[in-house]
Write a protein that holds these residues in place. Structure first.
Motif, PDB file in Angstrom:
ATOM      1  N   ASN A 329      63.765  70.542  75.565  1.00  0.00           N
ATOM      2  CA  ASN A 329      63.747  70.577  77.418  1.00  0.00           C
ATOM      3  C   ASN A 329      62.406  70.560  77.456  1.00  0.00           C
ATOM      4  N   ARG A 330      61.616  70.019  77.316  1.00  0.00           N
ATOM      5  CA  ARG A 330      59.941  69.478  77.342  1.00  0.00           C
ATOM      6  C   ARG A 330      59.597  70.383  79.290  1.00  0.00           C
ATOM      7  N   SER A 331      60.684  70.029  79.638  1.00  0.00           N
ATOM      8  CA  SER A 331      59.830  70.202  81.379  1.00  0.00           C
ATOM      9  C   SER A 331      60.268  71.906  80.790  1.00  0.00           C
ATOM     10  N   MET A 332      60.494  73.130  80.495  1.00  0.00           N
ATOM     11  CA  MET A 332      60.708  74.032  80.894  1.00  0.00           C
ATOM     12  C   MET A 332      60.952  74.512  79.610  1.00  0.00           C
ATOM     13  N   PRO A 333      59.998  74.711  77.943  1.00  0.00           N
ATOM     14  CA  PRO A 333      60.052  75.460  77.269  1.00  0.00           C
ATOM     15  C   PRO A 333      60.184  76.654  77.078  1.00  0.00           C
ATOM     16  N   LEU A 334      61.428  77.145  76.070  1.00  0.00           N
ATOM     17  CA  LEU A 334      61.498  78.622  76.129  1.00  0.00           C
ATOM     18  C   LEU A 334      61.707  78.308  74.525  1.00  0.00           C
ATOM     19  N   LEU A 335      60.013  79.655  73.631  1.00  0.00           N
ATOM     20  CA  LEU A 335      60.511  79.486  72.744  1.00  0.00           C
ATOM     21  C   LEU A 335      60.565  80.700  72.967  1.00  0.00           C
ATOM     22  N   ARG A 336      61.218  80.942  71.101  1.00  0.00           N
ATOM     23  CA  ARG A 336      61.853  82.600  70.829  1.00  0.00           C
ATOM     24  C   ARG A 336      62.506  83.257  72.146  1.00  0.00           C
ATOM     25  N   TYR A 337      63.908  82.545  72.889  1.00  0.00           N
ATOM     26  CA  TYR A 337      64.319  83.378  73.846  1.00  0.00           C
ATOM     27  C   TYR A 337      64.852  84.484  73.303  1.00  0.00           C
ATOM     28  N   ARG A 338      65.111  85.273  74.481  1.00  0.00           N
ATOM     29  CA  ARG A 338      66.636  86.741  73.899  1.00  0.00           C
ATOM     30  C   ARG A 338      67.295  86.133  74.737  1.00  0.00           C
ATOM     31  N   THR A 339      68.387  85.304  74.727  1.00  0.00           N
ATOM     32  CA  THR A 339      69.718  85.418  75.003  1.00  0.00           C
ATOM     33  C   THR A 339      70.464  86.641  75.314  1.00  0.00           C
ATOM     34  N   ASP A 340      71.024  87.655  74.512  1.00  0.00           N
ATOM     35  CA  ASP A 340      70.963  88.685  75.066  1.00  0.00           C
ATOM     36  C   ASP A 340      72.299  88.555  74.412  1.00  0.00           C
ATOM     37  N   ASP A 341      73.527  87.456  74.003  1.00  0.00           N
ATOM     38  CA  ASP A 341      74.421  87.162  73.449  1.00  0.00           C
ATOM     39  C   ASP A 341      74.294  87.673  71.813  1.00  0.00           C
ATOM     40  N   VAL A 342      75.300  87.671  71.547  1.00  0.00           N
ATOM     41  CA  VAL A 342      75.948  88.828  70.533  1.00  0.00           C
ATOM     42  C   VAL A 342      76.827  87.536  69.727  1.00  0.00           C
ATOM     43  N   VAL A 343      76.913  87.945  68.490  1.00  0.00           N
ATOM     44  CA  VAL A 343      77.742  86.725  67.330  1.00  0.00           C
ATOM     45  C   VAL A 343      78.145  87.573  66.120  1.00  0.00           C
TER      46      VAL A 343
END
Length: 465
Positions: A329-343
């Protein structure tokens, strides 16, 4: 009101139309949606990711470095938020030589994205961009923008997951997710609609109850899909109905069930596989489009390394938080975004028998919302739509302590007045039905769990209610 909204199953036109016209509207909407896809881009990505899935680790790491560097250069030049950030930090993506260089950037939180607003939109991008929003796991609405190329990127990966499950484009497919394809006030008649443009049977997840389990199973067996895509809670509801009636699904063509959008428990996965007689493929994705995890033919979860760069942040208990940099998504790039989901990552030395070298996780632990139960036996999940687009509504949580009563706790600004409450109440009544009393309660804040997560649905019903 635009054409897309009029055709949507959320529209008043759709809700009051006869079933035949509803099916026609669904078909037309799908054909219009197909016109918005950049088919050249879609075909190019399909071909690339068909090859990428067989890359050795050094191959996909090199691919990730190239994609991350290109995305960061684009962000530095055309996205105001990153142009300012890179300038303050003295970051030059041209000098990046390894994925570790990505760590020169701080993590990006959900609150950062909300506060940055349109500062995260690329300048000079395509005129045709699409806005969406979600309350997600934090309860506060987050807006995201995508363009046609981004939509094509996402579709290619979803198609590859379906292919892993044995599905080929054009084959019969069934869909049991959160789309209100049957009006909530409808109690009888067919609780599904046909989308002929996509050869897909759309079943209502809002009307599931012990009393109509047979009707759903018979509709599926009659249509005989090759693939069933569903919320875990919806398809497990049908699997439990089959178990309680000592039955197994009799459709001859079903090759796989693909679940997504909720946490799939190991017990439900086993029950679905046993009662539907096929493999279960679970998909993890994020509204922010920064990470994706798919399930291969051997039942293992693979981080889709060609979708984005995913970091595991250990919690000290064997689990890890996901931090993602999505490539699509180059219209709204997110770099190193913390999702808060856990695996729970698998042993780094483990190699899946499918021969794909993508990293494996043992379990996806995020997204464990409760379920709202209604007096007529329905189980209602994924209530995001209740809150979408209500201006001034900051956070919301649905709490159930009695079978016939629900409280909607809201944190709202001064802009959210009587009209907003009435709209929220009307939406909730549409989803839950007239036998449920709904109260809206304004609060100063909504408490988080011990690990800092927000629960959008909280059920305090006992098992006997």
């Amino acid at each position: 009101m635009d054409t897309w909204t009029v055709l949507s199953s959320h529209s008043a036109l759709y809700r009051h139309a006869a079933p035949g016209l509803q099916e026609h509207l669904l078909t037309v909407q799908s054909r219009l949606r197909a016109l918005f896809i950049e088919h050249g881009t879609l075909q190019r990505i399909r071909q690339a990711i068909a090859r990428n899935q067989w890359l050795p680790p050094e191959g996909w790491r090199a691919l990730q470095l190239e994609e991350a560097r290109g995305l960061a250069l684009h962000a530095a030049r055309r996205v105001p938020y990153y142009r300012d950030l890179f300038g303050r930090l003295g970051v030059d993506p041209l000098t990046w030589r390894s994925l570790d260089d990505l760590h020169a950037l701080p993590e990006l939180s959900r609150e950062d994205v909300i506060e940055a607003g349109t500062g995260l939109l690329a300048e000079g991008g395509p005129l045709l961009r699409f806005r969406g929003s979600t309350s997600g796991t934090t309860g506060r609405a987050l807006a995201g923008w995508r363009d046609r190329a981004s939509i094509a990127f996402e579709q290619a990966f979803v198609e590859r997951q379906a292919a892993w499950a044995g599905y080929r484009p054009g084959e019969r497919r069934a869909w049991l997710r959160g789309d209100p394809v049957v009006p909530a006030h409808q109690a009888g008649g067919a609780l599904w609609r046909m989308n002929r443009a996509e050869n897909t049977l759309l079943l209502s997840s809002y009307h599931l109850s012990p009393a109509n389990g047979a009707a759903y199973i018979e509709a599926l067996e009659r249509f005989d899909p090759v693939l069933l895509q569903a919320y875990p809670s919806s398809v497990s509801h049908l699997a439990r109905w089959l178990e309680e009636h000592d039955r197994v699904y009799q459709g001859a063509s079903l090759r796989g069930v693909v679940t997504s959008s909720e946490t799939l428990s190991p017990a439900d996965r086993q029950l679905i596989a046993e009662r539907f007689g096929c493999r279960v493929f679970d998909w993890y994705g994020a509204f922010e489009r920064v990470a994706a995890i798919g399930t291969c033919e051997h039942g293992n979860y693979h981080v889709l390394e060609d979708y984005g760069c995913v970091e595991f942040e250990p919690n000290g208990d064997g689990s890890s938080n996901l931090i993602g940099t999505g490539f699509g998504n180059r219209s709204m790039p997110l770099l190193r975004y913390r999702t808060d989901d856990v695996v729970v990552p698998a042993d780094p030395g483990y190699r899946c028998p499918c021969r794909r070298s993508f990293r494996v996780v043992e379990r996806v632990l995020g997204r464990a919302d409760d379920v709202i139960r209604t007096p007529d036996g329905r189980h209602v999940v994924m209530l995001d739509w209740l809150f979408t687009g209500l201006f001034g509504l900051l956070e919301a949580q649905v709490v159930q302590e009695r079978l016939n009563e629900v409280r909607i706790r809201i944190v709202a600004g001064s802009e959210f007045g009587v009209a907003g409450e009435q709209e929220l109440l009307a939406r909730a009544l549409e989803r839950l039905g007239p036998r449920v009393t709904i109260r809206i309660e304004r609060v100063a804040r909504i408490e988080r769990t011990r690990n800092g997560k927000f629960r959008q649905i909280v059920s305090r019903l006992s098992g006997e209610q």
